[in-house]
Design an enzyme around this catalytic site. Structure first.
Site, PDB file in Angstrom:
ATOM      1  N   ASP A 162     133.692  43.412  -8.063  1.00  0.00           N
ATOM      2  CA  ASP A 162     132.588  44.337  -8.338  1.00  0.00           C
ATOM      3  C   ASP A 162     132.761  45.076  -9.664  1.00  0.00           C
ATOM      4  O   ASP A 162     133.861  45.176 -10.206  1.00  0.00           O
ATOM      5  CB  ASP A 162     132.492  45.379  -7.217  1.00  0.00           C
ATOM      6  CG  ASP A 162     131.875  44.818  -5.957  1.00  0.00           C
ATOM      7  OD1 ASP A 162     131.679  43.594  -5.873  1.00  0.00           O
ATOM      8  OD2 ASP A 162     131.589  45.615  -5.034  1.00  0.00           O
ATOM      9  N   HIS A 307     137.779  44.653  -7.362  1.00  0.00           N
ATOM     10  CA  HIS A 307     137.064  45.212  -8.509  1.00  0.00           C
ATOM     11  C   HIS A 307     137.659  44.695  -9.811  1.00  0.00           C
ATOM     12  O   HIS A 307     138.875  44.579  -9.938  1.00  0.00           O
ATOM     13  CB  HIS A 307     137.124  46.741  -8.489  1.00  0.00           C
ATOM     14  CG  HIS A 307     136.454  47.347  -7.285  1.00  0.00           C
ATOM     15  ND1 HIS A 307     137.100  47.434  -6.060  1.00  0.00           N
ATOM     16  CD2 HIS A 307     135.211  47.856  -7.110  1.00  0.00           C
ATOM     17  CE1 HIS A 307     136.268  47.994  -5.188  1.00  0.00           C
ATOM     18  NE2 HIS A 307     135.126  48.247  -5.792  1.00  0.00           N
TER      19      HIS A 307
END
Length: 363
Positions: A162, A307
């Site tokens: 992400d 992430h």
């Protein structure tokens, strides 16, 4: 020595910053920073903080800066909607207004730290929204329009990243994935897509899937329906300009849902995509702990949350080889989310029937 207040507003192209002192006087001329200039902006703020204590202030629609700012040691605060005037359809409230709010009511702002996370002070609201959304989410899942995990009997697993792209970490992650012949899914934010199109192009050309993660990583329940759809549509357009294809999957920032958010997504051409394994890499517990967290929880059909941007992601990069090797040793094949077989009993993207639609409106 009195504190200075740096209000940081986001726009479609970058950030606008205004700094005032304890008396409300402007410390420097207002400045603009491109979306790819986050490191330079943080360096500038740190220099101001060496001269005199500095508090950086964002609002809840800006989830892009708190991670890198707290990692750099800056003092960061969040101003919530009930303290601020209405926002425009696209963008945050003005930087001067954020700085003034911090100066006039510093005790009403939420302190954001790497340990507390972006939603510091609003955890109860977050979990209540998720709880109230459960019936609607179940209906979407049955309709094939929401995915948390794939089929538990198929030895496939999806690695997802992400908040990117990132000017440094994205390439490192792509290199590692290429080394193992692995494809993944990258949920990108429009702000970074527009600033770093070459990185998005690299992701797509390597055969990875690209998803939509909003434009500015806001706390979605704070947006109007129009603001939410604008975030998704602009991000989809930015990705399509680079790759020629708009994303078909949307991951809500923080996984934050509410009945109002799901109602705003009704009819939008996107599949809500969540996860069932959280690496908790955002807390930076160390690469060994990140890898262990994933490998302890992952199984057939899992969707793993990691992430690539939004803070210091060196530990994620360091943990990735161990994660991949551990999954392969168990016979789990990492694939993009789109290649995970759906769980039994879920539909193929049919529209909600009248009963499901009425349920949504009741909530």
């Amino acid at each position: 020595m009195s504190t200075r207040y740096a209000g940081i507003a986001w726009t479609g192209t970058g950030y606008r910053v205004e700094v005032i002192d304890g008396a409300g006087r402007r410390v420097t001329e207002p400045s603009g920073w491109g979306a790819a200039q986050v490191a330079e902006l943080i360096t500038w703020l740190r220099e101001l903080g060496r001269e005199q204590p500095l508090a950086a202030v964002i609002d809840s629609t800006n989830g892009l800066l708190d991670g890198p700012m707290t990692a750099a040691g800056l003092e960061v605060y969040r101003a919530d909607p009930w303290l601020l005037p209405p926002r425009p359809r696209f963008g945050s409230v003005p930087a001067r207004r954020l700085a003034e709010q911090a100066r006039s009511t510093p005790g009403e702002l939420a302190r954001v730290t790497a340990e507390s996370g972006t939603l510091s002070g609003r955890a109860d609201e977050y979990f209540e929204g998720v709880r109230r959304s459960e019936p609607l989410r179940a209906a979407l899942t049955a309709a094939g329009r929401c995915l948390e995990h794939g089929d538990r009997d198929t030895p496939r697993i999806a690695l997802t990243f992400d908040d990117g792209p990132d000017p440094v970490r994205t390439r490192r992650i792509l290199e590692i994935l290429d080394r193992y012949g692995i494809r993944a899914t990258f949920f990108c934010v429009g702000h970074h897509v527009a600033a770093l199109p070459d990185e998005v192009r690299r992701i797509a050309e390597a055969g990875h899937e690209i998803g939509n993660h909003s434009w500015s990583h806001p706390f979605l329940p704070d947006l109007t329906a129009e603001q939410l759809r604008e975030q998704l549509d602009r991000t989809a357009e930015a990705v399509a300009r680079v790759t020629g294809e708009a994303p078909t999957r949307f991951r809500p920032p923080y996984g934050a849902l509410s009945p109002k958010v799901l109602a705003a997504l009704d009819g939008h051409p996107t599949t809500l995509t969540l996860w069932d394994v959280d690496s908790r890499d955002w807390a930076r517990p160390g690469p060994e702990r990140i890898a262990a967290t994933v490998l302890e929880a992952a199984g057939p059909g899992s969707v793993v949350l990691m992430h690539e941007s939004g803070g210091d992601r060196r530990q994620t990069v360091q943990a990735l080889p161990s994660i991949i090797e551990g999954l392969l040793e168990r016979g789990l094949e990492p694939v993009p989310v789109a290649e995970l077989p759906a769980p039994p009993g879920t539909g193929g993207g049919r529209p909600l029937d009248q009963e499901e639609h009425d349920l949504r409106l009741e909530h």
